[in-house]
Motif scaffolding. Structure first.
Motif, mmCIF file in Angstrom:
data_model
loop_
_atom_site.group_PDB
_atom_site.id
_atom_site.type_symbol
_atom_site.label_atom_id
_atom_site.label_comp_id
_atom_site.label_asym_id
_atom_site.label_seq_id
_atom_site.Cartn_x
_atom_site.Cartn_y
_atom_site.Cartn_z
ATOM 1 N N ALA A 1 13.195 38.656 7.291
ATOM 2 C CA ALA A 1 13.676 40.026 7.471
ATOM 3 C C ALA A 1 12.544 40.929 7.949
ATOM 4 O O ALA A 1 12.744 41.797 8.811
ATOM 5 C CB ALA A 1 14.269 40.552 6.164
ATOM 6 N N LEU A 2 11.355 40.720 7.395
ATOM 7 C CA LEU A 2 10.197 41.499 7.838
ATOM 8 C C LEU A 2 9.928 41.239 9.320
ATOM 9 O O LEU A 2 9.702 42.170 10.102
ATOM 10 C CB LEU A 2 8.970 41.115 7.001
ATOM 11 N N ALA A 3 9.958 39.962 9.724
ATOM 12 C CA ALA A 3 9.670 39.613 11.113
ATOM 13 C C ALA A 3 10.693 40.234 12.065
ATOM 14 O O ALA A 3 10.338 40.741 13.128
ATOM 15 C CB ALA A 3 9.660 38.098 11.278
ATOM 16 N N ARG A 4 11.966 40.200 11.668
ATOM 17 C CA ARG A 4 13.014 40.736 12.547
ATOM 18 C C ARG A 4 12.873 42.244 12.738
ATOM 19 O O ARG A 4 13.143 42.779 13.810
ATOM 20 C CB ARG A 4 14.387 40.416 11.964
ATOM 21 N N ALA A 5 12.453 42.937 11.697
ATOM 22 C CA ALA A 5 12.372 44.395 11.760
ATOM 23 C C ALA A 5 11.037 44.892 12.300
ATOM 24 O O ALA A 5 10.900 46.061 12.662
ATOM 25 C CB ALA A 5 12.616 44.988 10.369
ATOM 26 N N ALA A 6 10.048 44.012 12.355
ATOM 27 C CA ALA A 6 8.687 44.438 12.678
ATOM 28 C C ALA A 6 8.563 45.004 14.097
ATOM 29 O O ALA A 6 9.096 44.451 15.055
ATOM 30 C CB ALA A 6 7.726 43.268 12.517
ATOM 31 N N GLN A 7 7.855 46.098 14.196
ATOM 32 C CA GLN A 7 7.478 46.671 15.491
ATOM 33 C C GLN A 7 6.079 46.156 15.800
ATOM 34 O O GLN A 7 5.100 46.551 15.171
ATOM 35 C CB GLN A 7 7.472 48.194 15.422
ATOM 36 N N LEU A 8 5.983 45.249 16.742
ATOM 37 C CA LEU A 8 4.699 44.664 17.112
ATOM 38 C C LEU A 8 4.193 45.296 18.403
ATOM 39 O O LEU A 8 4.945 45.434 19.368
ATOM 40 C CB LEU A 8 4.844 43.157 17.319
ATOM 41 N N GLU A 9 2.943 45.677 18.393
ATOM 42 C CA GLU A 9 2.287 46.182 19.590
ATOM 43 C C GLU A 9 1.070 45.298 19.827
ATOM 44 O O GLU A 9 0.169 45.244 18.997
ATOM 45 C CB GLU A 9 1.860 47.638 19.406
ATOM 46 N N GLN A 10 1.069 44.597 20.940
ATOM 47 C CA GLN A 10 0.017 43.626 21.207
ATOM 48 C C GLN A 10 -0.459 43.750 22.639
ATOM 49 O O GLN A 10 0.338 43.731 23.574
ATOM 50 C CB GLN A 10 0.551 42.213 20.938
ATOM 51 N N SER A 11 -1.756 43.873 22.811
ATOM 52 C CA SER A 11 -2.317 43.976 24.144
ATOM 53 C C SER A 11 -2.299 42.621 24.832
ATOM 54 O O SER A 11 -2.614 41.597 24.230
ATOM 55 C CB SER A 11 -3.757 44.495 24.074
ATOM 56 N N LEU A 12 -1.941 42.614 26.101
ATOM 57 C CA LEU A 12 -2.022 41.409 26.918
ATOM 58 C C LEU A 12 -3.306 41.375 27.736
ATOM 59 O O LEU A 12 -3.531 40.438 28.500
ATOM 60 C CB LEU A 12 -0.826 41.336 27.869
ATOM 61 N N ASP A 13 -4.138 42.371 27.582
ATOM 62 C CA ASP A 13 -5.383 42.462 28.336
ATOM 63 C C ASP A 13 -6.363 41.414 27.796
ATOM 64 O O ASP A 13 -6.742 41.465 26.622
ATOM 65 C CB ASP A 13 -5.961 43.869 28.166
ATOM 66 N N PRO A 14 -6.800 40.453 28.629
ATOM 67 C CA PRO A 14 -7.722 39.425 28.141
ATOM 68 C C PRO A 14 -9.077 39.962 27.718
ATOM 69 O O PRO A 14 -9.840 39.278 27.041
ATOM 70 C CB PRO A 14 -7.854 38.468 29.337
ATOM 71 N N GLU A 15 -9.379 41.195 28.107
ATOM 72 C CA GLU A 15 -10.652 41.811 27.732
ATOM 73 C C GLU A 15 -10.570 42.568 26.402
ATOM 74 O O GLU A 15 -11.593 42.961 25.851
ATOM 75 C CB GLU A 15 -11.096 42.796 28.826
ATOM 76 N N ARG A 16 -9.347 42.780 25.919
ATOM 77 C CA ARG A 16 -9.226 43.642 24.737
ATOM 78 C C ARG A 16 -8.102 43.133 23.828
ATOM 79 O O ARG A 16 -6.934 43.267 24.133
ATOM 80 C CB ARG A 16 -8.911 45.078 25.161
ATOM 81 N N GLU A 17 -8.487 42.554 22.698
ATOM 82 C CA GLU A 17 -7.490 42.112 21.732
ATOM 83 C C GLU A 17 -7.082 43.299 20.858
ATOM 84 O O GLU A 17 -7.932 44.018 20.328
ATOM 85 C CB GLU A 17 -8.027 40.991 20.834
ATOM 86 N N SER A 18 -5.808 43.512 20.736
ATOM 87 C CA SER A 18 -5.304 44.588 19.886
ATOM 88 C C SER A 18 -3.933 44.176 19.365
ATOM 89 O O SER A 18 -3.048 43.827 20.149
ATOM 90 C CB SER A 18 -5.187 45.895 20.687
ATOM 91 N N VAL A 19 -3.791 44.200 18.040
ATOM 92 C CA VAL A 19 -2.525 43.838 17.402
ATOM 93 C C VAL A 19 -2.194 44.899 16.357
ATOM 94 O O VAL A 19 -2.999 45.163 15.451
ATOM 95 C CB VAL A 19 -2.597 42.459 16.730
#
Length: 252
Positions: free
Chosen positions: A77-95
């Motif tokens: 349930a947590l996974a389904r509701a989660a708002q994930l923001e993740q960078s696709l930039d290979p120079e910058r990891e951000s989650v």
């Protein structure tokens, strides 16, 4: 049904010849798939999706909220509701998950020790795989993790399995986590690598190359050699990629 959307960010888009390219990379722990995928993505001007970070983000959120990871329904349930923001930039990891930046936290030992409980939750996998497929549909990206070549992007024009013998994989992860591969570090890392792969292999395929997947054994290869081997496969499968390669950058 995909729940809350993932917000993906990419600073620069892929060159025109590669805007639809999807490079799918599978591999066990310590095979080099994450670092190699980032370098390859940078060289080709592609985005990179670390799917393992998604499972780690859900794990981190579950731990922070005091959820029992054995309660499969609650974690799903947590996974389904989660708002994930993740960078696709290979120079910058951000989650970021539900407004909390977990870029550093997802690499903590407490998350590494618990992530398999989330990654083997079939309902969580269904949710996150659906989100990963949405990224694959957009193209211009390297997607790395487990089940990528067979489940997430089985039709990708380039599908690669990075492998390595157990000793090489444990030594790499020991250097990553402890800065050394001495006997003490190896002993502290052994179970983290071997047991996690054993648990994850019950629900994901990442040790044997499926039909059409190119296997690269990285055991005796240096980092730059693995990157070059992957780029060679890309050019063989997608000849137009040669036009956007930057040899000096690839070797750096």
């Amino acid at each position: 049904m995909v729940g809350a959307p993932v917000v993906w960010s990419l600073v620069t888009g892929a060159p025109a010849p590669l805007q639809r390219l999807v490079l799918a990379v599978d591999g066990p722990s310590g095979s080099g798939k994450s670092s190699v995928s980032r370098r390859v993505a940078r060289v080709l001007g592609l985005g990179v999706l670390d799917t393992g970070a998604m499972y780690r983000a859900v794990t981190c959120a579950a731990l922070d909220r005091g959820l029992d990871l054995a309660d499969a329904d609650a974690v799903a349930a947590l996974a389904r509701a989660a708002q994930l923001e993740q960078s696709l930039d290979p120079e910058r990891e951000s989650v970021v998950i539900d407004g909390t930046d977990v870029t550093t936290a997802i690499r903590e030992p407490r998350v590494s020790a618990a992530v398999s409980a989330v990654a083997t939750n079939l309902a969580v996998r269904e949710e996150l795989v659906a989100r990963q497929r949405a990224v694959a549909a957009s193209g211009g990206v390297v997607i790395e993790g487990r089940d990528i070549t067979t489940v997430v992007a089985p039709d990708a024009p380039v599908r690669i399995l990075l492998t390595a013998d157990e000793g090489a994989r444990v030594a790499r992860r020991a250097r990553e986590l402890h800065g050394t591969a001495d006997a003490q570090a190896l002993a502290a890392t052994q179970d983290l690598v071997v047991l996690r792969d054993a648990r994850d292999s019950t629900v994901a395929a990442f040790t044997t190359a499926a039909e059409g997947v190119v296997e690269i054994d990285t055991s005796a290869l240096g980092f730059d050699e693995v990157v070059q081997a992957v780029l060679d496969v890309v050019v063989a499968r997608v000849p137009e990629a040669a036009a956007v390669l930057h040899p000096a950058e690839a070797a750096r």
